[in-house]
Design an enzyme around this catalytic site. Sequence first.
Site, PDB file in Angstrom:
ATOM      1  N   GLY A  51      -2.560  -0.776  -4.921  1.00  0.00           N
ATOM      2  CA  GLY A  51      -1.477  -1.731  -4.782  1.00  0.00           C
ATOM      3  C   GLY A  51      -2.055  -3.087  -4.445  1.00  0.00           C
ATOM      4  O   GLY A  51      -3.190  -3.186  -3.962  1.00  0.00           O
ATOM      5  N   GLN A  56      -2.165 -11.540  -1.161  1.00  0.00           N
ATOM      6  CA  GLN A  56      -3.585 -11.129  -1.195  1.00  0.00           C
ATOM      7  C   GLN A  56      -4.370 -11.873  -2.271  1.00  0.00           C
ATOM      8  O   GLN A  56      -5.597 -11.850  -2.254  1.00  0.00           O
ATOM      9  CB  GLN A  56      -3.702  -9.620  -1.441  1.00  0.00           C
ATOM     10  CG  GLN A  56      -3.228  -8.769  -0.278  1.00  0.00           C
ATOM     11  CD  GLN A  56      -3.475  -7.308  -0.567  1.00  0.00           C
ATOM     12  OE1 GLN A  56      -2.681  -6.670  -1.245  1.00  0.00           O
ATOM     13  NE2 GLN A  56      -4.571  -6.771  -0.067  1.00  0.00           N
ATOM     14  N   CYS A 104      -7.369  -1.268   2.698  1.00  0.00           N
ATOM     15  CA  CYS A 104      -6.744  -2.481   2.189  1.00  0.00           C
ATOM     16  C   CYS A 104      -7.811  -3.341   1.537  1.00  0.00           C
ATOM     17  O   CYS A 104      -8.898  -3.487   2.099  1.00  0.00           O
ATOM     18  CB  CYS A 104      -6.088  -3.233   3.341  1.00  0.00           C
ATOM     19  SG  CYS A 104      -5.252  -4.740   2.831  1.00  0.00           S
ATOM     20  N   LEU A 105      -7.498  -3.904   0.381  1.00  0.00           N
ATOM     21  CA  LEU A 105      -8.486  -4.747  -0.308  1.00  0.00           C
ATOM     22  C   LEU A 105      -8.822  -6.000   0.499  1.00  0.00           C
ATOM     23  O   LEU A 105      -9.869  -6.597   0.302  1.00  0.00           O
ATOM     24  CB  LEU A 105      -7.978  -5.123  -1.704  1.00  0.00           C
ATOM     25  CG  LEU A 105      -7.772  -3.948  -2.661  1.00  0.00           C
ATOM     26  CD1 LEU A 105      -7.192  -4.430  -3.972  1.00  0.00           C
ATOM     27  CD2 LEU A 105      -9.062  -3.171  -2.887  1.00  0.00           C
ATOM     28  N   HIS A 146       3.097  -0.366   3.101  1.00  0.00           N
ATOM     29  CA  HIS A 146       1.877  -1.167   3.267  1.00  0.00           C
ATOM     30  C   HIS A 146       2.003  -2.495   2.509  1.00  0.00           C
ATOM     31  O   HIS A 146       1.714  -3.567   3.067  1.00  0.00           O
ATOM     32  CB  HIS A 146       0.684  -0.340   2.751  1.00  0.00           C
ATOM     33  CG  HIS A 146      -0.634  -1.044   2.780  1.00  0.00           C
ATOM     34  ND1 HIS A 146      -1.710  -0.592   3.510  1.00  0.00           N
ATOM     35  CD2 HIS A 146      -1.075  -2.179   2.150  1.00  0.00           C
ATOM     36  CE1 HIS A 146      -2.736  -1.425   3.352  1.00  0.00           C
ATOM     37  NE2 HIS A 146      -2.388  -2.379   2.514  1.00  0.00           N
ATOM     38  N   GLU A 147       2.436  -2.419   1.245  1.00  0.00           N
ATOM     39  CA  GLU A 147       2.484  -3.630   0.421  1.00  0.00           C
ATOM     40  C   GLU A 147       3.580  -4.590   0.877  1.00  0.00           C
ATOM     41  O   GLU A 147       3.376  -5.810   0.908  1.00  0.00           O
ATOM     42  CB  GLU A 147       2.696  -3.280  -1.056  1.00  0.00           C
ATOM     43  CG  GLU A 147       1.573  -2.486  -1.683  1.00  0.00           C
ATOM     44  CD  GLU A 147       0.206  -3.134  -1.528  1.00  0.00           C
ATOM     45  OE1 GLU A 147       0.110  -4.369  -1.400  1.00  0.00           O
ATOM     46  OE2 GLU A 147      -0.786  -2.387  -1.511  1.00  0.00           O
ATOM     47  N   HIS A 150       2.642  -6.759   3.634  1.00  0.00           N
ATOM     48  CA  HIS A 150       1.855  -7.952   3.269  1.00  0.00           C
ATOM     49  C   HIS A 150       2.764  -9.163   3.022  1.00  0.00           C
ATOM     50  O   HIS A 150       2.360 -10.302   3.255  1.00  0.00           O
ATOM     51  CB  HIS A 150       1.036  -7.698   1.998  1.00  0.00           C
ATOM     52  CG  HIS A 150      -0.277  -7.002   2.230  1.00  0.00           C
ATOM     53  ND1 HIS A 150      -1.252  -7.522   3.054  1.00  0.00           N
ATOM     54  CD2 HIS A 150      -0.790  -5.846   1.731  1.00  0.00           C
ATOM     55  CE1 HIS A 150      -2.305  -6.704   3.049  1.00  0.00           C
ATOM     56  NE2 HIS A 150      -2.050  -5.679   2.267  1.00  0.00           N
TER      57      HIS A 150
HETATM   58 NI    NI Z   1      -3.368  -4.112   1.744  1.00  0.00          NI
END
Ligand code: NI
Length: 189
Positions: A51, A56, A104-105, A146-147, A150
């Site tokens: 995701g 991000q 997480c990226l 999670h997304e 963000h």
């Molecule tokens: Ni993340």
Amino acid sequence: MALLQVAKLGNPILRQKAALVDLDSLKSQGNIIQSLIDDMIETMHEEDGVGLAAPQVFQSLRLVVIECSPNERYSEAPNLPLTILINPSITYYEQDIVSSWEGCLSLKDLRGLVPRSRRIIVEYFDRKGVPVTVNAEGFLAVVLQHEIDHLDGKVFLDRMTDLSQLSYVNEFEKYIADKKSLESESESA
Ligand code: NI
């Protein structure tokens, strides 16, 4: 299409509340939002994420892409079809809480055990501007929470209740991963 740079923890854009996407702008030709969506999908694939949220990639907009399929690295990975969520909001949280390992990226080398609602209902618009309601549980519910976090300037660390359950990915794989159940498959989002 283009690969985008991923913002890392500490960058203020990850802590901002993202703005709503103007739905009328989705339909105009050569639209900047449509190319952003394509670039986000390409970047998510390149980075092996399940995701990606627009903040991000340095765009403070309420836009998320998710996708996951079993692959060489994660043969047990759950299957989530490619989904684009514009202006998503969680309209229902089940009281049952389950904890699973998240990555997480934007915090690339970390894994943490994060408690989340087991089931949620999310309302959003697809990339054509059509409203969609999804009743999500299990892995999908985790990825969506999670997304969507963000978009409100939150990362998974903020949701952890026990920071002793935070690990670098190498140590996670060495000491924790083989002891956990399949349900707590860890992925980066
Ligand atoms: Ni993340």
